[in-house]
Design a protein around this motif. Structure first.
Motif: not given
Length: 187
Positions: A115-127
């Motif tokens: 996610i930090a590299r811009g290569e993570g899934p979308s949409p996504a969020f952290v809990v």
């Protein structure tokens, strides 16, 4: 309710009378449910923390800007230092729970780095943290009118602002939650 009830991939919608401050006015996404208990993530309680702080704590290099400013949610009162990424069902990660064909929950560091590299899934969020119930406890709470349940809705989970999710989840059932009494009973 039968013992074989499976609430996985359901939304738990707190009734207005639910007085527990951990769950008052919440909507939670049930990730696992079975005879031994349940695990859910609250979807509408922001922490005073941003995603950039999570990256910094894990020594993950991330660009400054919109991504680092994304809010982190309080997933529940249990293990509040444990992180979960709720995301669209894409990618291969080290530790992922397939909640449905559309929604996965991942707990491994590799997804945060992506996610930090811009290569993570979308949409996504952290809990951070989760809500947990022992076997039969959640079913008892539902029987005592603490929760409504509705099928998970990706639009509510991923698209709506967190402050609108509780009322929107109730509307899935045709309920205007703001009009319900803040006390309950059984007929």
């Amino acid at each position: 309710m039968s013992e074989s009830l499976d609430l996985t991939n359901q939304l738990l919608i707190a009734m207005p009378a639910l007085g527990d401050p951990n769950f008052s006015h919440t909507v939670a996404f049930v990730c696992e449910h079975g005879p031994k208990g349940a695990l859910a993530l609250v979807l509408n309680k922001p922490l005073p923390m941003r995603l950039g702080e999570v990256f910094a704590q894990l020594d993950i290099e991330a660009p400054k800007g919109k991504l680092s400013e994304e809010v982190v949610l309080r997933g529940g009162p249990v293990q509040t230092d444990r992180g979960f990424v709720v995301h669209a069902a894409t990618g291969q990660w080290d530790s992922t729970l397939k909640v449905s064909d559309a929604i996965h929950v991942t707990t491994s560091r590799d997804i945060l780095a992506a996610i930090a590299r811009g290569e993570g899934p979308s949409p996504a969020f952290v809990v951070l943290g989760y809500a947990g119930w022992e076997g039969g406890q959640l079913e008892d709470e539902i029987r005592s009118n603490a929760w409504l349940t509705a099928p998970a809705d990706q639009r509510i989970i991923f698209e709506l602002p967190h402050e609108q999710r509780w009322a929107a989840a109730a509307r899935l059932l045709g309920v205007d939650i703001a009009r319900l009494a803040s006390h309950s009973g059984n007929a």
